[in-house]
Design a protein around this motif. Structure first.
Motif, PDB file in Angstrom:
ATOM      1  N   GLY A  56       9.162   0.829  -1.532  1.00 43.02           N
ATOM      2  CA  GLY A  56       7.720   0.526  -1.713  1.00 43.02           C
ATOM      3  C   GLY A  56       7.016   0.850  -3.175  1.00 43.02           C
ATOM      4  N   GLU A  57       7.645   2.147  -3.395  1.00 41.66           N
ATOM      5  CA  GLU A  57       7.281   2.602  -4.786  1.00 41.66           C
ATOM      6  C   GLU A  57       7.620   1.543  -5.865  1.00 41.66           C
ATOM      7  N   ALA A  58       8.781   1.160  -5.683  1.00 38.86           N
ATOM      8  CA  ALA A  58       9.468   0.129  -6.897  1.00 38.86           C
ATOM      9  C   ALA A  58       8.420  -1.122  -6.875  1.00 38.86           C
TER      10      ALA A  58
ATOM     11  N   VAL B   8       0.889  -1.034  -0.013  1.00 36.05           N
ATOM     12  CA  VAL B   8      -0.057  -0.046   0.023  1.00 36.05           C
ATOM     13  C   VAL B   8       0.914   1.325   0.053  1.00 36.05           C
ATOM     14  N   ASP B   9       0.207   2.264  -0.595  1.00 38.72           N
ATOM     15  CA  ASP B   9       0.862   3.535  -0.242  1.00 38.72           C
ATOM     16  C   ASP B   9      -0.630   4.363  -0.429  1.00 38.72           C
ATOM     17  N   PRO B  10      -1.191   4.597   0.657  1.00 37.70           N
ATOM     18  CA  PRO B  10      -2.275   5.360   0.782  1.00 37.70           C
ATOM     19  C   PRO B  10      -2.378   6.587   0.079  1.00 37.70           C
ATOM     20  N   LEU B  11      -1.140   7.435   0.478  1.00 35.58           N
ATOM     21  CA  LEU B  11      -1.181   8.702  -0.235  1.00 35.58           C
ATOM     22  C   LEU B  11       0.398   8.860  -0.843  1.00 35.58           C
ATOM     23  N   GLU B  12       0.757   8.354  -2.096  1.00 32.51           N
ATOM     24  CA  GLU B  12       1.902   8.614  -2.763  1.00 32.51           C
ATOM     25  C   GLU B  12       2.053   9.983  -3.124  1.00 32.51           C
ATOM     26  N   GLY B  13       3.071  10.753  -2.550  1.00 28.59           N
ATOM     27  CA  GLY B  13       3.220  12.065  -2.903  1.00 28.59           C
ATOM     28  C   GLY B  13       2.237  12.933  -1.704  1.00 28.59           C
ATOM     29  N   THR B  14       2.667  12.760  -0.616  1.00 29.71           N
ATOM     30  CA  THR B  14       2.097  13.672   0.422  1.00 29.71           C
ATOM     31  C   THR B  14       2.275  15.038   0.263  1.00 29.71           C
TER      32      THR B  14
HETATM   33 MG    MG Z   1       5.300   7.168  -1.260  1.00 28.19          MG
END
Ligand code: MG
Ligand code: VTB
Ligand code: MG
Length: 363
Positions: A237-239, A101-107
């Motif tokens: 995580g993004e990878a 998960v990345d609930p908000l990618e780019g906070t």
């Molecule tokens: Mg992120």
């Protein structure tokens, strides 16, 4: 007999996770994105992240699965929500699912109201996602044409250690264009100064982004997006999330953990101390002195075969529009949801809260 895939055939060949959970995954990223969008531009990235984590967790817990977070928001003691190892779902039914998960990618993007923030997640069968620590990974991401080109010319393959020009030459040939017609996306960071120079020296065009290297990675596999390569060091995580999308779309990612090295200006002593501190945690995740420098390809980052991915725009981006809020708690959201049978959905969903107050608009 023809073996053409048809919608019916694809429905039949979808794995149990895709069949049961793909539509539900969409709802999870939609809920997280809508929650975050109320905080758009308010300048508080931690709060924006917090509300999207909570929305994601609540909606995930409705799903009938034995879910384990493999890529999450930190480790147990650091984050109360969606930490690595956390169990989610009802834990009823037979589906054993690993989750990134990345609930908000780019906070920062959400907090500043700038383009490119998304809510994103992926699922696969147990053991189907790389279980790694949250440290930078050096990456290169390219689309399926490059994979096809490599298959025809095995001596010409993208390589994380090759000079940038060699990699871009391969991409240019695969896409049947010149290097100066390519667009390379890279995070604008001091750690990338040398790489950015190297990219510019090839004549390729550069898109420096302030945050969010995940969706540009996905975009390399989508013609017409204007993105051909993503390079540089970003989140691990993004990878893994990028790899889930690449597995579905046929593109390719190569990534390697960025560990302290003498080349980064550290003394041997400082490296030894840092590594001694890190190793016990890494070993718990299966990372040893022997494999920690490995270049991981798409299949090592995502070994699973029943893979699903969903991303919902929070602020407007290249592939996805941002959330629109209107009426009294009504929302319109734009998502990309896909599964490894080969189904890709771009959806435009409207959630009506007040049926009388909200006249639906066609476009
Ligand atoms: Mg992120
Ligand atoms: C990376 C990148 C993400 O944050 O994790 C970055 O992968 C953090 O990098 O997409 P820095 O520590 O250099 O700021 C994002 O850009 C957004 O989460
Ligand atoms: Mg995050």
């Amino acid at each position: 007999m023809s073996h053409k895939k048809t919608a019916e055939g694809m429905i039949k060949c979808a794995g149990p996770i895709e069949t049961a959970l793909l539509p539900r995954l969409l709802q999870v990223t939609e809920a997280a994105a809508i929650a975050a969008s109320y905080q758009m531009g308010r300048g508080d990235k931690n709060y924006a992240d917090h509300v999207s984590v909570e929305a994601m967790r609540r909606t995930l817990n409705y799903l009938d699965m034995k879910g384990i977070i493999k890529i999450g928001e930190g480790e147990r003691d650091e984050a109360p929500m969606l930490y690595i190892g956390e169990h989610v779902g009802t834990w009823e039914g037979h589906l054993e699912v690993d989750i990134a998960v990345d609930p908000l990618e780019g906070t920062n993007l959400a907090a500043n109201g700038t383009p490119g923030a998304i809510s994103v997640m992926a699922m696969a069968e147990r053991g189907g996602l790389f279980h790694g620590p949250d440290i930078y990974m050096d990456k290169i991401v390219v689309g399926p044409e490059v994979v096809k080109y490599e298959r025809k010319h095995p001596e010409e393959s993208i390589n994380l250690d090759a000079p940038v020009v060699d990699n871009l030459e391969i991409v240019a040939k695969a896409l049947n264009r010149n290097i100066d017609e390519l667009v390379v996306v890279i995070l604008e960071r001091t750690r990338h100064e040398a790489k950015i120079k190297e990219i510019r020296a090839t004549g390729a065009r550069v898109n420096l982004i302030t945050d969010g290297d995940l969706m540009p990675g996905v975009a390399t596999a989508i013609r017409g997006s204007g993105v051909h390569v993503v390079m540089g060091a970003g989140g691990s995580g993004e990878a893994v999330l990028t790899a889930a999308a690449m597995k579905i779309l046929g593109g390719k990612i190569l990534a390697r953990l960025v560990l302290p090295t003498v080349a980064n200006g550290k003394s041997e002593e400082a490296i030894a101390t840092e590594m001694a501190e890190k190793m016990p945690r890494l070993e718990k995740m299966g990372i040893t002195e022997k494999n920690m420098h490995d270049v991981l390809d798409t299949d090592r980052l995502v070994p699973g075969n029943d893979v699903i991915f969903s991303a919902t725009g929070v602020t407007p981006g290249t592939l996805l529009k941002g959330v629109s809020l209107f009426g009294e708690g009504d929302a319109r959201v734009n998502s990309l949801t896909m599964g490894s049978s080969g189904v890709v959905k771009f959806t435009d969903t409207i959630y009506i809260n007040d049926k009388e107050a909200t006249p639906l608009r066609f476009v």
